[in-house]
Design an enzyme around this catalytic site. Sequence first.
Site, mmCIF file in Angstrom:
data_model
loop_
_atom_site.group_PDB
_atom_site.id
_atom_site.type_symbol
_atom_site.label_atom_id
_atom_site.label_comp_id
_atom_site.label_asym_id
_atom_site.label_seq_id
_atom_site.Cartn_x
_atom_site.Cartn_y
_atom_site.Cartn_z
ATOM 1 N N LYS A 82 0.856 -1.189 0.000
ATOM 2 C CA LYS A 82 0.000 0.000 0.000
ATOM 3 C C LYS A 82 0.892 1.239 0.000
ATOM 4 O O LYS A 82 1.970 1.241 0.615
ATOM 5 C CB LYS A 82 -0.896 -0.051 1.244
ATOM 6 C CG LYS A 82 -1.953 1.036 1.325
ATOM 7 C CD LYS A 82 -2.863 0.809 2.536
ATOM 8 C CE LYS A 82 -3.965 1.850 2.662
ATOM 9 N NZ LYS A 82 -4.858 1.591 3.805
ATOM 10 N N SER A 135 -9.719 1.601 2.762
ATOM 11 C CA SER A 135 -8.853 2.384 1.901
ATOM 12 C C SER A 135 -7.817 1.559 1.138
ATOM 13 O O SER A 135 -7.243 2.038 0.168
ATOM 14 C CB SER A 135 -8.123 3.440 2.732
ATOM 15 O OG SER A 135 -7.304 2.837 3.705
ATOM 16 N N SER A 188 -9.909 -0.869 6.828
ATOM 17 C CA SER A 188 -9.310 -0.690 5.496
ATOM 18 C C SER A 188 -8.608 -1.894 4.891
ATOM 19 O O SER A 188 -8.268 -1.862 3.720
ATOM 20 C CB SER A 188 -8.332 0.477 5.533
ATOM 21 O OG SER A 188 -9.054 1.659 5.373
HETATM 22 N N1 GLN Z 1 -13.150 3.768 6.119
HETATM 23 C C1 GLN Z 1 -12.601 4.146 7.397
HETATM 24 C C2 GLN Z 1 -12.234 5.613 7.367
HETATM 25 O O1 GLN Z 1 -12.467 6.227 6.381
HETATM 26 C C3 GLN Z 1 -11.436 3.278 7.727
HETATM 27 C C4 GLN Z 1 -10.215 3.650 6.996
HETATM 28 C C5 GLN Z 1 -9.035 2.843 7.395
HETATM 29 O O2 GLN Z 1 -9.158 1.798 8.021
HETATM 30 N N2 GLN Z 1 -7.879 3.366 7.056
HETATM 31 O O3 GLN Z 1 -11.732 6.128 8.337
#
Ligand code: GLN
Length: 481
Positions: free
Chosen positions: A74, A149, A173
Amino acid sequence: MENLYSLTAHKLKELMTKGETTPAAVAEQLFSRIEKCDGKIKAVVFNGKDNALKNAVASSGKNGRLAGVPVLLKDNICVKGEPTTCASKILAGFRPPYDATVTRKLKDAGAVLIGKANMDEFAFGSSCETSCYGPTKNPWDTARIPGGSSGGSAAAVASDETILALGSDTGGSIRQPAALCGVVGLKPTYGRVSRYGLIAFASSLDQIGPITKDTEDAALLLSVIAGYDEMDSTSVDLPVPDYSKALTKNVKGLRIGVPKEYFIEGLDKEVEASVRSAVALLKSLGAEVKEISLPHTEYAVSTYYIVATAEASSNLARFDGVQYGLRADNAKDMIDMYIKTRSQGFGNEAKRRILLGTYCLSTGYYDAYYLKAQKVRTKIREDFDKAFRACDCIITPTSPTPAFKIGEKTNDPLSMYLSDIYTIPANLAGLPAISIPCGFSKEGLPIGMQILAKAFDEETIFRAAYTFEQSTEFYRKRPKI
Ligand code: GLN
């Protein structure tokens, strides 16, 4: 023989050991696959082909645990000298002067790093749409989001553009994109994997973890990246088990809890049916199933969006045009340079979170929001402590719905935030949780189920996940691209 790019890491290792293929052959095939598919999927934001091919040749015959196995990282995980941008304009041109601990561990194990995966900007999102590079597409239906994400990591695994990937998980994410792309994703216990060199979103919630084609690869990859690190004071000094040994096909006597608060309005009927039949299958294999209660679940999303944005607003203060990446031109003085750089460099979601977080931490609101959220967080952790007295693991849906359409929720942040309702509690409580494929919707979209266990008990998760996987075929299905 099957294409090399569609195999798992454990299968490739077996072939390499027998001399039936080489790391160079795997890497060559994989990069042709990326060339062929990534125009459609857009999972890879930096393609490290030249270095990767050299490293593949060099890893031939070596016996590291991942010798010759391709891994995609990532874009928030630092690789020395390689672009690392968190899919944000503000980090344009940034090349870290050091490796993240997970990067170093992968290199030491002989893995071949193939590049960087797309993500929501700074990991803010559930759809990969906030990336400055544009959205990644779901390989099962390119009109849909891959989740986020870590959407690029999950889509790349699902479309056979990589063998293994790493993501990061602050509120879901890793697990949510894994569920929406039909692959396996594990968020380890907080403290299990070093965060050194992971560009911080919310430091008390972030964990790095594997995204893979099956449970066996997740266990292999976790065994390589886990462990105490003196560079991360929140990493925990406990021995790292060989997680591959936990892959036993046996759930006799395993006590599975199913929380009643997770099967509520808003949960898609097909998702519910798949998860319930997965639980029934485990029961038929000898597990004991009981309904449990996690009474503070309904406060998890609001608690998370206070804690996470508060920490994010503080972590993002360092991006000011002085040390890293972008610096705006034509500023009249230093303050103007900060303002211009941050206005141009951050996307809308990042700005929204900086504002929300700063507000929650400001004088007069700190007690009402941040302090209160910390107290609720404790309540949520206590719910799990209590539940785990009665069960060994907990099974829930990973995401309330299968993948939604690109653009469907971009103008409605609240409905986007609610898609993390089942994954956020594990981060607030610091617990490990996996998502594995457990079905398909009528439209042919993958459905994932989540298995959680006590802190540092990833082994129970692997046992339950492996038993389910070995008794079903969902994880074998791949999209046609
Ligand atoms: N979708 C969640 C957020 O927008 C989790 C994102 C993540 O785990 N980085 O905060």
